[in-house]
Structure formats: C-alpha cells, structure tokens
Design a protein around this motif. Structure first.
Motif, short mmCIF file in Angstrom:
data_model
loop_
_atom_site.label_atom_id
_atom_site.label_comp_id
_atom_site.label_asym_id
_atom_site.label_seq_id
_atom_site.Cartn_x
_atom_site.Cartn_y
_atom_site.Cartn_z
N MET A 121 2.94 4.09 6.05
CA MET A 121 2.33 3.11 6.93
C MET A 121 1.32 2.29 6.12
O MET A 121 0.64 2.82 5.25
CB MET A 121 1.63 3.80 8.10
N CYS A 122 1.24 1.00 6.43
CA CYS A 122 0.26 0.16 5.75
C CYS A 122 -0.50 -0.69 6.76
O CYS A 122 -0.04 -0.92 7.87
CB CYS A 122 0.92 -0.72 4.69
N LEU A 123 -1.69 -1.13 6.34
CA LEU A 123 -2.56 -1.95 7.16
C LEU A 123 -3.12 -3.03 6.25
O LEU A 123 -3.61 -2.73 5.15
CB LEU A 123 -3.69 -1.09 7.74
N PHE A 124 -3.04 -4.31 6.68
CA PHE A 124 -3.55 -5.39 5.84
C PHE A 124 -3.95 -6.58 6.70
O PHE A 124 -3.52 -6.72 7.85
CB PHE A 124 -2.52 -5.80 4.77
N TRP A 125 -4.77 -7.46 6.13
CA TRP A 125 -5.25 -8.66 6.81
C TRP A 125 -4.21 -9.76 6.63
O TRP A 125 -3.93 -10.21 5.52
CB TRP A 125 -6.60 -9.06 6.24
N GLY A 126 -3.65 -10.23 7.75
CA GLY A 126 -2.61 -11.23 7.70
C GLY A 126 -3.11 -12.64 7.44
O GLY A 126 -2.29 -13.55 7.29
N GLY A 127 -4.42 -12.83 7.38
CA GLY A 127 -4.96 -14.16 7.13
C GLY A 127 -4.75 -14.63 5.71
O GLY A 127 -4.94 -15.81 5.42
N ILE A 180 -13.47 0.45 4.10
CA ILE A 180 -12.06 0.16 4.40
C ILE A 180 -11.96 -1.21 5.05
O ILE A 180 -11.14 -2.05 4.64
CB ILE A 180 -11.46 1.22 5.34
N ARG A 181 -12.79 -1.45 6.06
CA ARG A 181 -12.72 -2.72 6.77
C ARG A 181 -12.98 -3.89 5.84
O ARG A 181 -12.25 -4.89 5.85
CB ARG A 181 -13.74 -2.71 7.92
N HIS A 182 -14.00 -3.74 5.01
CA HIS A 182 -14.33 -4.83 4.08
C HIS A 182 -13.21 -5.06 3.07
O HIS A 182 -12.84 -6.21 2.80
CB HIS A 182 -15.63 -4.51 3.36
N ARG A 183 -12.67 -3.98 2.50
CA ARG A 183 -11.61 -4.13 1.51
C ARG A 183 -10.37 -4.77 2.13
O ARG A 183 -9.70 -5.61 1.50
CB ARG A 183 -11.25 -2.77 0.91
N LEU A 184 -10.03 -4.39 3.35
CA LEU A 184 -8.87 -5.00 4.02
C LEU A 184 -9.08 -6.49 4.23
O LEU A 184 -8.20 -7.30 3.96
CB LEU A 184 -8.62 -4.32 5.37
N MET A 185 -10.27 -6.86 4.70
CA MET A 185 -10.52 -8.25 5.01
C MET A 185 -10.61 -9.11 3.75
O MET A 185 -10.51 -10.33 3.82
CB MET A 185 -11.81 -8.40 5.82
N THR A 186 -10.81 -8.49 2.60
CA THR A 186 -10.89 -9.25 1.35
C THR A 186 -9.63 -9.09 0.50
O THR A 186 -9.65 -9.39 -0.69
CB THR A 186 -12.14 -8.85 0.55
#
Length: 297
Positions: free
Chosen positions: A73-79, A112-118
């Motif tokens: 499973m993966c999670l990433f920022w689609g922006g 985690i949140r910061h790394r995903l958003m960047t």
C-alpha cells in the motif's frame, strides 16, 4: 517489468484530464478496479492511497520511481505530477483520493505528513487479507448512495491509514527533507490547519486572502501562513490556486469551453494569472490542455 515504449499504445490506457478526479478537488472518491497505463503524468488536489490487490504496478512520481506488488500500500500527495506508467496484465488496485480536509483528520506523525506533502511516498507491506475485503467494501459503501454507509467507509479508511504509524513503513523520495521542518505540532495546530482547509474548500472560487483564511481559524495571518507552510509544504496561495486549477480542469473538459470564462469561473482575477498558474503546474497552456482532452474523446 518495464514495457518497451512502442508497445504502450497497444494496451488500454487512461487519458489524464478525462475524468472527475482531476477536476473535483473536494470530492472524496474510492475505487476498486483494474488500473490503466497513464499516457502522461497528472495531478489532483487530493492525497491518494493505493492498495495493490493483485499483480504489480510501476509509478513515476515527481522525483522518484516506485514499483509495488500485491499486498503493498502507498500514500502520496496527488498535487505533484505522478503517473502509473506500467503494470502487469492481472493488476487490480483499490484506494481513495482524500481531500486535504480529510487528510488533516488523520492522526499521523507530523514528519510523515510533512514528507508526504513535500513529495515523498509512504510505502508499507504491513497489510493482510482483511485489507482486501475492507477496500472492496469501502468502495461499495462509498458508491451505494447511502450517506451513512459512505461516511462509515471514510471513517474506517482513515482509521486504517492511522494504523500505519504502529507498523513498519518507509518514506521514499529522491530529495530527503530536513526532519526539523516536520517537528511535531500539537492538536490545536492540526485543528487550525483543518479549519483553514475547510474555509478554503468552501470559498476558493471567491476572492480570498490570508487574512480571510486566518480569521476562519481565529489566528494571526502571519502565523497562519507559517503553520500552513510547515504542515503542507505549500503556501496558502499555492493551495488556493491548486484547488482553482483542479476546478478549471473540469470546466476545460467540455467541448465548448471558453478559456477566459473558465479563468473567471475558477476564481482567477485575470486570464494572464490563470495562464501562468496553469502552465506552471500542467506544463502547457489551458488551451493546449483543452484541445488535448477534447480531441482524445
């Protein structure tokens, strides 16, 4: 695993810009389906979770590449631009597109949140057979037309994602981020970011600025700008523009779309500002994007 470039057109493919996910930034969508090769990168204003049910897939992210197999499973920022450019013939994947309003409901470590958003991608193999059944059921509930079932599916999905912090995972990125930037925030800070996201979601088509956004969270504008930047890697203005651009994509999908009208209806004050923002993110003008989407139908 990689296919020869010349063979790609022989497979079913997905034309970015031709579905609702790019153009409806506030919609939480779930899916459980056979993925398609994407002909080019796309972007959308949601955080994306993908669970590989069967087979394998390959992603080109903004600054790195990832291959995932069944059970991962993966999670990433689609922006940030991303592309599924290869997959096995038997591939099935499930997941969701989470607007930031939902993403900031998650109780995840702030790093985690910061790394995903960047730009990083979170990958975990700590899954089990229940995930296969749950993702299928969440998708069914979300599409049932029953609001109570849909809300239940969202809440269960968010709880499942929060479980990531208790199990092994890795953050993949070609450009590691300074960990100090992701220093922990208290619950009040997270609530403030959530309130700002709520206000922006409801008002991004109007003429809003950092003063309006900060007032919605009852905090000082300078603090609001700093907090949002640290939490998401984006400025408030960049996020507002991202929602506007996502909304504009939906309008540009229509055959008779007028670029000037789309610019105004999407909340941009001028055609030049719209063109500049759109080209910066999409790598092309709104007119070229519209021609590409409508011409592919």
């Amino acid at each position: 695993m990689k296919l020869a470039e010349s063979k790609m057109p022989e497979r079913p493919f997905y034309q970015p810009g031709a579905s609702s996910v790019e153009g409806l930034p506030l919609l939480l969508q779930m899916f459980h389906t056979n993925p398609l090769v994407m002909l080019k990168p796309h972007w959308h204003a949601q955080v994306e979770v993908n669970f590989i049910v069967r087979g394998s897939v390959h992603y080109r992210m903004n600054d790195h590449e990832i291959s995932l197999s069944a059970g991962e499973m993966c999670l990433f920022w689609g922006g940030l631009p991303h592309q599924m450019d290869d997959l096995s013939d038997d591939a099935i994947y499930a997941g969701a597109h989470l607007p930031l309003v939902h993403f900031f409901r998650l109780h995840l470590p702030t790093d985690i949140r910061h790394r995903l958003m960047t730009g990083a991608t979170l990958v975990t193999s700590a899954t089990d057979q229940s995930d296969n059944h749950n993702f299928e059921r969440w998708n069914r509930y979300a599409r049932s037309g029953d609001q109570a079932k849909a809300e239940h599916a969202v809440n269960e999905l968010l709880l499942r994602l929060e479980r990531v912090r208790f199990e092994p995972y890795r953050l993949v990125s070609a450009t590691p981020t300074d960990q100090e930037t992701g220093s922990p925030f208290d619950q009040q800070s997270s609530r403030n970011v959530g309130r700002m996201c709520d206000f922006i979601a409801e008002n991004f088509l109007y003429d809003i600025d950092c003063v309006n956004i900060a007032a919605a969270a009852d905090i000082h504008p300078k603090y609001a700008m700093s907090l949002f930047k640290k939490s998401t890697g984006m400025t408030l203005n960049e996020y507002v523009n991202l929602l506007r651009l996502s909304y504009a994509q939906a309008l540009l999908m229509h055959q008779d779309a007028n670029v000037l009208r789309v610019a105004m209806d999407s909340g941009f004050g001028s055609l030049s500002a719209f063109n500049k923002s759109f080209r910066k993110l999409a790598g092309m003008s709104p007119s070229d994007f519209r021609r590409g989407v409508t011409g592919a139908r």
